[in-house]
Scaffold this active site. Structure first.
Site, PDB file in Angstrom:
ATOM      1  N   ARG A  92       4.228   9.887  15.903  1.00 30.56           N
ATOM      2  CA  ARG A  92       5.381   8.990  15.836  1.00 30.56           C
ATOM      3  C   ARG A  92       6.539   9.687  15.113  1.00 30.56           C
ATOM      4  NH1 ARG A  92       2.884   3.847  13.105  1.00 30.56           N
ATOM      5  NH2 ARG A  92       1.609   5.472  12.180  1.00 30.56           N
TER       6      ARG A  92
ATOM      7  N   CYS B 274       6.236   5.866   8.958  1.00 29.02           N
ATOM      8  CA  CYS B 274       6.685   5.124   7.767  1.00 29.02           C
ATOM      9  C   CYS B 274       8.081   5.487   7.290  1.00 29.02           C
ATOM     10  CB  CYS B 274       5.681   5.305   6.634  1.00 29.02           C
ATOM     11  SG  CYS B 274       4.110   4.542   7.001  1.00 29.02           S
TER      12      CYS B 274
ATOM     13  N   LYS C 122       2.814  15.679  10.617  1.00 28.18           N
ATOM     14  CA  LYS C 122       2.394  16.450   9.444  1.00 28.18           C
ATOM     15  C   LYS C 122       0.957  16.901   9.682  1.00 28.18           C
ATOM     16  CE  LYS C 122       0.555  13.068   6.245  1.00 28.18           C
ATOM     17  NZ  LYS C 122       0.735  12.465   4.941  1.00 28.18           N
TER      18      LYS C 122
ATOM     19  N   PHE D  95       7.361  16.951  -3.094  1.00 29.44           N
ATOM     20  CA  PHE D  95       8.366  16.480  -2.130  1.00 29.44           C
ATOM     21  C   PHE D  95       9.681  17.236  -2.228  1.00 29.44           C
ATOM     22  CE2 PHE D  95       7.195  12.861   0.614  1.00 29.44           C
ATOM     23  CZ  PHE D  95       5.838  12.950   0.385  1.00 29.44           C
TER      24      PHE D  95
ATOM     25  N   ALA E 272      11.578  22.072   1.625  1.00 29.21           N
ATOM     26  CA  ALA E 272      12.616  22.009   2.661  1.00 29.21           C
ATOM     27  C   ALA E 272      12.031  22.452   3.995  1.00 29.21           C
ATOM     28  CB  ALA E 272      13.780  22.919   2.270  1.00 29.21           C
TER      29      ALA E 272
ATOM     30  N   GLU F  10       0.858  -1.197   0.000  1.00 31.37           N
ATOM     31  CA  GLU F  10       0.000   0.000   0.000  1.00 31.37           C
ATOM     32  C   GLU F  10       0.883   1.233   0.000  1.00 31.37           C
ATOM     33  OE1 GLU F  10      -0.112   2.203   2.688  1.00 31.37           O
ATOM     34  OE2 GLU F  10       1.393   1.038   3.793  1.00 31.37           O
TER      35      GLU F  10
ATOM     36  N   ASN G 218       9.337   4.516  -0.834  1.00 29.25           N
ATOM     37  CA  ASN G 218       9.562   5.313   0.379  1.00 29.25           C
ATOM     38  C   ASN G 218      10.997   5.821   0.456  1.00 29.25           C
ATOM     39  OD1 ASN G 218       6.979   5.275   1.253  1.00 29.25           O
ATOM     40  ND2 ASN G 218       7.293   3.882   2.964  1.00 29.25           N
TER      41      ASN G 218
END
Ligand code: UDX
Length: 437
Positions: free
Chosen positions: A333, A264, A326, A253, A256, A152, A212
């Site tokens: 975490r 994750c 976020k 992405f 900065a 996923e 990732n």
């Protein structure tokens, strides 16, 4: 569109609970299995164990149709045509993935699965795990399952949409029957032209960790450049926009700031380093050690900036905006915001943390910090403000009004998203992470 299959989802954490609710919404009969006997009744009453936009309503709707139920009893899985394994693979000391939940889940369900069930792994795992899990399931059940792998890619804060309409569906399997069953369950996605990619199992396992690793690398890349930009007097936001217009690079992405966190990216790159070492490809993944190091350095960078603004932090009131890793999440975490808040606290400051959703989770991790829910009150007599999680409401703050509250109008924007001109015009001193104006 409904597909109407008998499905079960093993492990009802972030990934599993969302998957179960969305598959039920799409007309399947879904059973969610979890070992947590506090979480199961909570889910059955329609109460989400975590904050995720839209999840509560999808969960409640799916429960109301009778298509969804949660249980701790593995015997209930005997009629399932497809069984998704979604348990967590947290980080062990040293970085490797802890696969114990996978083994426990396999042992618990194996005796009760129908011989014809299609078992599909979804957890993020080191390459080679599926083969071991398949062997274990077959040993414990006496059947001959051909385990498929379906990684996923959902993002917290967008989990429902990413499940309803993912960028792609990746299936690792060479079993025609399994592939066709999986296609059937994903019919609503396929009808929306979601790409369906079939490959061998090790490739599917590697797709997830590689994706990732790439995302983490992209963030650390721009953060490393932003350290150079800071010294050179360049502007990282203008630079990121300019390089991002090259379609080979892309503009996503490249923000900065204080870096990546969450359940994750940090653990997955560490597990990737560890598992590559184990299979003899450690040298190839050495660059991820540096990606991790750059990422953690951003947290120190904010602490250094704070010290350069205030000198001795002892007894100073520091406001931290954001605790979640976020926005649109209550997940703390490996949260950069909380790590920085704690480091500033360790240096003797009086730290006050605000977050729209994550205060309870933050308090559980760092009870020694102060928490404040009132977004105006928190600014009273502040000597330094750190903006570390980019919730929309922080962008909407009125710097002119806040100027009258604080003792010292200094703010560090650890996410580079505030309107610098507006804050400066109101009389604040604002500093970013490689951002000039
Ligand atoms: C990530 C992957 O995106 C997802 O595909 C995978 O399934 C799980 O891990 P998630 O952890 O929910 O998802 O968050 P994501 O949106 O990827 O952000 C990760 C971290 O990177 C956050 O801390 C975020 O603040 C940070 N980030 C992201 C940046 O610092 N800069 C960016 O430009 C983007």
């Amino acid at each position: 569109m409904t597909t109407g299959m008998q499905v079960s989802v093993v492990g009802c954490g972030y990934l599993g609970a969302v998957l179960a609710a969305v598959l039920a919404e799409q007309g399947n009969q879904v059973i969610g299995l979890d070992v947590d006997d506090a979480k199961v009744p909570q889910l059955n009453s329609g109460i989400p164990p975590f904050f995720e936009p839209e999840f509560e309503s999808v969960l409640q709707r799916s429960l109301a149709t009778g298509n969804l139920s949660f249980t701790t009893d593995p015997t209930k899985l005997s009629a399932s045509e497809i069984v998704f394994i979604c348990v967590g693979t947290p980080q062990l000391d040293g970085g490797a993935a802890d696969l114990s939940q996978l083994w426990r889940a396999a042992d618990a369900i194996a005796p009760y699965l129908s011989e014809t069930a299609v078992v599909v792994g979804r957890s993020t795992v080191p390459v080679g795990t599926a083969a071991k899990l398949e062997q274990r399931l077959n040993q414990k059940s006496g059947h001959n399952f051909q385990l498929a792998w379906n990684p996923e890619f959902l993002r917290e804060g967008h989990a429902i949409n990413d499940t309803r309409l993912p960028d792609r569906i990746v299936i690792g399997s060479n079993d025609i029957n399994a592939i066709s069953k999986i296609k059937e369950i994903y019919q609503p996605q396929l009808a929306n032209q979601v790409p369906f990619l079939v490959m061998d199992v090790p490739t599917a396992e590697l797709v997830k960790v590689s994706a990732n690793a790439f995302l983490a690398t992209k963030i650390s890349f721009i953060n490393a450049i932003s350290e150079v930009a800071d010294i050179a007097g360049a502007d990282i936001v203008a630079l990121a926009e300019a390089i991002g217009l090259d379609p080979r690079i892309g503009n996503k992405f490249l923000a900065a700031g204080v870096g990546f966190g969450g359940g994750c990216l940090p653990k997955d790159i560490r597990a990737f380093i560890a598992s590559s070492q184990e299979i003899g490809a450690g040298e190839a993944m050495q660059f991820l050690v540096e990606v991790d190091r750059i990422n953690l350095r951003q947290r120190d960078r904010v602490v250094r900036l704070a010290k350069s603004q205030l000198g001795d932090l002892t007894g100073k009131k520091v406001v931290v905006l954001g605790a979640a890793f976020k926005p649109n999440s209550d997940d703390v975490r490996d949260s950069p915001a909380l790590d920085v808040a704690n480091a500033i606290h360790q240096l003797g400051a009086r730290v006050f943390v605000h977050d729209p959703k994550a205060i309870e989770n933050a308090r559980a991790r760092f009870p020694e910090l102060n928490y404040e829910r009132d977004l105006t009150e928190i600014f009273k007599d502040a000597e330094l403000v750190l903006h570390l999680t980019e919730w929309q409401q922080y962008r909407e703050l009125d710097p002119a009004m806040l100027l009258t509250k604080v003792a010292n109008p200094v703010i560090i924007d650890g996410r580079n998203v505030l309107d610098f001109a507006k804050w400066r015009a109101a009389g604040w001193q604002i500093t970013g992470m490689g951002k000039r104006d």
